[in-house]
Every structure is written in structure tokens, then in C-alpha cells.
Design an enzyme around this catalytic site. Structure first.
Site, short mmCIF file in Angstrom:
data_model
loop_
_atom_site.label_atom_id
_atom_site.label_comp_id
_atom_site.label_asym_id
_atom_site.label_seq_id
_atom_site.Cartn_x
_atom_site.Cartn_y
_atom_site.Cartn_z
N CYS A 27 -6.32 4.93 -3.42
CA CYS A 27 -6.37 3.40 -3.16
C CYS A 27 -7.86 2.77 -3.60
CB CYS A 27 -6.59 2.97 -1.51
SG CYS A 27 -5.01 3.75 -0.80
N HIS B 80 -10.09 -2.39 -1.60
CA HIS B 80 -10.17 -1.62 -0.49
C HIS B 80 -11.44 -2.05 0.03
CE1 HIS B 80 -10.66 1.88 1.71
NE2 HIS B 80 -9.44 2.47 1.34
N ASP C 65 0.75 -1.27 -0.02
CA ASP C 65 -0.04 0.06 -0.14
C ASP C 65 1.10 1.42 -0.04
OD1 ASP C 65 -2.37 1.52 0.06
OD2 ASP C 65 -2.94 0.93 2.01
N ASP D 82 -0.59 -0.01 -5.33
CA ASP D 82 -1.43 0.64 -5.99
C ASP D 82 -1.27 1.99 -6.49
OD1 ASP D 82 -1.19 1.44 -3.04
OD2 ASP D 82 -3.49 1.52 -2.77
#
Length: 542
Positions: free
Chosen positions: A66, A120, A27, A317
Site C-alpha cells: 500500500c 497511506h 484498496d 493501489d
């Protein structure tokens, strides 16, 4: 000779057996890795993985946020096709019943497992990580995820713990004496340990949460990153000839107690350099923490024979700004937030699979192939990952037609990357797309907290910044956007940006208004307006 042998072995292996996949999603990870040439990085495990892999040096996300990015690469649809620009829409309910990457593999005999942050969580994946469509088993989320923003950070200013941005911790003092990413590693290792006897191939997606803020990580990783080695990017200022619509005011950082205590005037006052260096230090320490966990995950894979037919893909991402243009976090269209690491390790193709006589020899271990990596400089996009994995699994997915991408259930707006890898192995050139496309929404021209300039909801979007990246240029056009029709007005440009990497690798000089770039800018605008269509066939030198 080695490359040709790998290339030949790959086709024999594909015929003989289905391969497994481990997709590692980190992430908010920019290219802060040793294998990407970052001298401040300490990432020995990812670097060793990259040693027997294809390293894509110019890979780009489609939106630096995200949920939209993950929905995009997991469905292989661009944000404008999904109409998902925030956290509050679910494509199956609000747009169309698009097939996902794990769903496509599941429908073709794969066991699919999600561990950690893959989709997500929340509305954008129907509060279920898109289950049961995408997953054979219930997705795993760590118990300690509930303490993500808990006041556990030690500070010299106050006695009680705080909700800080910078938050190195002692793990045993944390709730449940652990951290979410440690739980994620444990569950992923458990899944792998149970796969050796299975006849069905598997797809394991592992989503590590750091270096997403807050920077809560075991303090021991600071020893790899003494503060003296970090500097604030130069020039540490916002560009004079760039519209304020391009600026993101990093509202999520401002909510943290240590940042709030700086009493910065919204939106333009810069984070002081001393504190900025602490942020940069903790970002790199968080990356080293995740690198350590990834090393343990790969070790678990290699303890069994399944690694010999398991492709490992490591990606992010989107990236993260570390003070460039005085910006922090994501939420913009610059290279540091849209460019991401993408590493693909394929047994029998990117490294030689050992024979029965040599498979126990350390020289054949994938983590000891540091001189055999392949660096691919072609422009690629995260929407290309789905068709690449489908191609490797021999269950290819058709390319979406230009007119019907918004209604076709099972198709891709990306291109398989296997031809690029094969061409690189044979040292051949290949006709390839020469632009990556991205976008970011804004609620207004000026930065604001309410509505949030960084994370506007769909009904708040009043402008869209469309951007394309070629080998030499980045061109961005900010346009009026109708949130009801989801259509931008290309007849009225609010602002433009153009960066020439031949003279400005840091995107610090907007040359959109210089006369010498007028013709080029017109060509780039046409290409950007056409979107991803026909990017293989246009004839300008970009």
C-alpha cells in the site's frame, strides 16, 4: 462518427473551461470486475461507469504494498527513486521534496480534498496525509477507522466476537452503527454537494478501504455471491522450480483468529480448500459492497451539472492473490498482485457531452453508455496517472531526466495516457512503451515471520526482486540488495523467473531455465536493468 465528434468536442471544451477530477482509489482491488471479464464479479455500478470510459486492460502497479505504491503513483516516482519500500519513511524528509499530484493541482488553482485512504496514513505521509502541501482542506478519515481490527466478527465456535479474516456483519450492530467506507462515501458526497457554485476547479480523491482485510462488510452482499460459484485456483500448489524467495507467507492473514485456528504449519502448509473458498467469497462480496458505494458517489456527482466537466478515474493501489500459487494477499511480483483496474471517464472525449437540448435525456447519461467503452491493451503503469491528469488540466509536468530523477522536485517518471486514448478513438496505432516495471523486497531467501518476509523494514532488506511485464512475458530477477546504499548487485542473481503468456497465462510454469529462452532472457535482463529508460525505443519483439 460518434468517436470523431467526441474528439472534436474535447478540444473545444478544454479551451472553454477547466475540468474537475474525482480520483477513486479502491484498496487491494485486483481486476475482479465485470468490465474486466470476471464472471464471478457483481459490479454493476463500476461496469456502467466503464461504459463511457477508457478501460486499460494491462495497467500495473510498481510495488504490491500500500504505502510504497501510493507514494509512487501520487509522486509519479518509482520505488527506487523514492527509496521507499516500507511504511516507515517520508520522501520529503528522507529523500527529496518531490511534488505530488494533488500539490501540483493545488499550486495551479485547484481545490484539493482527500477523503479516506489516499496517501497511506502514518509515517509514510508524515502522519498528516502530506498536509498542508497536497491538500486545500484537512484530509478526512472516518471515525470508525479506529475499530478496523476490533473483535466484532460473529462466530459459531465462541460466544464473544472475534478478530477474524472473514467477517460479514450487520451494520447496525457495529460501533457507531456504521462502517468506515460508509462514512467515506458520506463525506465525499457532502464535498461534491458544495462544489456547484465554486469558480475554482476541484480535485477530490476518495480512498475506499475494502476489499482490504479484514473482510468486514455488510452481510447482505453475500446474496450476490453464493459459495458454490467459487473454486480454488488450479493448480493449487507452489511451483517446484521457483525459489522460495518469491514466496510470501501471508503473515497478516495468519494473525486473524479464524486463520490461526486452522493450525497451519509455517510457511508452506496450504489453507484448506473449504476455508479458501470462504476467503474468495468474502473478497468478492467486499468488492460488491464498494461497487454499491461507488454507484452512490457517481449518482451524487450526476445530480449536479459539475459531472459534465468532471473526469472520473477509478483505480487500485495493487491487486491481491486469491490462492494462486497457494499465495494470499499482495507482497509478491505476480500478475494478480501487480495488475490493477484502471478506468478513465472523460466528458467530451470518452463519451459525448450532451447539448442543452439533450442533457436531460437518459441516453446521454454516462452510466448508460455501455456500448461506447474503449478497451486499451497497451502496457501502462500507475506512475502514468499523474502526468495524464496534469495533461488534462493543461498544466503538464516534465519528464524526469534519467540522471536527476532523485533530485528534481517537479517531474514525472510516467507518461501521459492521453495520446493512447486519442489513438484508440481514431483507431490508430501508436509507438508506446512495451514494458511495465515493478519490484518487491525480501529480508532473506527463506520465508520468515521475524523479520517479516511480507513487509520488511528498509534496514532488513537483503534482496530485491525486480520484474518487468511485456505483452507476452514476465521476467523477474532476484538480486542482493544493500539497504544502506539502496543499490542492487546485478552481477549476482539469486533466482530468476520467466513466464510465457502464450502458453501459460496463470504464471504456473517457470521457463527461465529452458535453453530455448536463453537469448530472450538475456535481452529481458538488459531491459530490466535499464529500468524504465528507453522502453519506447528498444527493438526486440516482446
Amino acid at each position: 462518427m460518434f468517436l470523431l465528434l467526441c474528439f472534436t468536442n474535447f478540444f473545444v471544451w478544454c479551451i472553454a473551461e477547466k475540468q474537475n477530477f474525482v480520483l477513486i482509489i479502491v484498496d487491494d482491488l485486483r481486476t475482479a470486475l465485470g468490465c474486466y471479464g470476471d464472471v464471478n464479479a457483481y459490479t454493476p455500478n463500476i461496469d456502467r461507469l466503464a461504459g463511457g470510459a477508457a478501460i486499460f486492460s494491462e495497467a500495473f502497479a510498481q510495488q504490491a504494498l500500500c504505502a510504497p505504491s501510493r507514494n509512487s503513483f501520487l509522486t509519479s516516482r518509482r520505488p527506487d527513486t523514492l527509496h521507499l519500500y516500507d511504511f516507515y519513511s517520508y520522501w520529503r524528509k528522507d529523500v527529496a521534496n518531490f511534488t505530488t499530484l494533488p500539490q501540483h493541482l493545488k499550486n495551479n488553482g485547484y481545490i484539493t480534498k482527500s477523503v479516506g485512504k489516499v496517501f497511506h496514513p502514518g509515517t509514510s505521509s508524515n502522519h498528516s496525509d502530506d498536509s498542508p502541501y497536497s491538500w486545500s482542506e484537512t484530509p478526512f478519515h472516518p471515525f470508525t477507522e479506529r475499530y478496523k481490527n476490533a473483535p466484532v466478527c460473529q462466530t459459531n465456535i465462541r460466544i464473544s466476537p472475534a478478530q477474524n479474516l472473514v467477517c460479514p456483519v450487520k451494520v447496525l450492530s457495529m460501533p457507531n452503527k456504521t462502517l468506515p467506507d460508509i462514512e467515506i462515501l458520506r463525506e465525499a458526497k457532502y464535498f461534491l454537494s458544495n462544489q456547484a457554485g465554486n469558480t475554482n476547479p476541484f480535485f477530490l480523491a476518495v480512498g475506499f478501504q475494502k476489499p482490504h482485510i479484514p473482510f468486514k462488510y455488510p452481510e447482505k452482499y453475500l446474496k450476490f455471491h453464493p459459495l458454490y460459484k467459487f473454486k480454488v485456483p488450479k493448480p493449487y500448489k507452489w511451483l517446484k522450480n521457483v525459489s522460495s524467495i518469491a514466496y510470501n507467507p501471508w503473515n497478516d492473514l495468519r494473525r486473524r483468529e479464524d486463520v490461526a485456528s486452522l493450525n497451519l504449519e509455517f510457511p508452506w502448509e496450504k489453507i484448506p480448500k473449504n476455508f479458501a473458498r470462504l476467503i474468495i467469497q468474502s473478497y468478492y462480496a467486499s468488492v460488491t459492497y464498494i461497487d454499491d458505494l461507488i454507484g452512490k458517489l457517481i449518482n451524487q456527482l450526476e445530480m449536479s451539472s459539475i459531472w459534465l466537466n468532471t473526469t472520473v478515474i477509478l483505480m487500485s493501489d495493487h491487486g491481491w492473490s486469491l490462492g494462486e500459487h497457494t499465495l494470499w494477499a499482495k507482497y509478491n511480483n505476480y500478475d494478480v498482485t501487480l495488475r490493477v483496474p484502471l478506468i478513465i471517464s472523460i466528458p467530451g472525449l470518452t463519451f459525448e457531452r450532451p447539448t442543452e437540448n439533450t442533457k436531460n435525456s437518459r441516453k446521454n447519461d454516462r452510466l448508460n453508455l455501455s456500448n461506447n467503452h474503449i478497451i486499451i491493451d497497451s502496457i501502462v503503469e500507475l506512475v502514468d496517472i499523474f502526468p495524464t491528469m496534469a495533461d488534462l488540466a493543461n498544466i503538464t509536468i516534465p519528464v524526469c531526466s534519467n540522471k536527476n530523477a532523485h533530485i528534481e522536485t517537479t517531474c514525472s517518471e510516467g507518461i501521459t495516457l492521453l495520446p493512447l486514448i486519442r489513438a484508440a478513438l481514431k483507431k490508430e496505432s501508436l509507438l508506446w512503451k512495451n514494458a511495465a516495471f515493478g519490484q518487491y523486497p525480501r529480508p532473506s531467501i527463506e520465508p520468515s515471520m521475524h523479520p517479516n518476509s511480507d513487509e520488511p523494514r528498509l534496514n532488513e532488506i537483503k534482496a530485491m526482486g525486480y520484474t518487468l511485464r511485456t505483452n507476452r512475458y514476465r521476467y523477474t530477477a532476484w538480486l542482493p540488495f544493500n539497504s544502506e546504499t539502496k543499490i542492487a548487485d546485478w552481477n549476482h542473481i539469486i533466482a530468476e523467473e520467466l513466464y510465457d503468456y502464450n502458453t501459460d497465462k496463470g504464471e504456473n510454469r517457470n521457463v527461465a531455465f529452458l535453453e530455448k529462452y536463453t537469448k530472450l532472457k538475456k535481452k529481458l535482463k538488459i531491459l530490466l536493468q535499464c529500468g524504465s529508460r528507453n522502453v519506447l525505443s528498444h527493438k526486440f519483439n516482446l
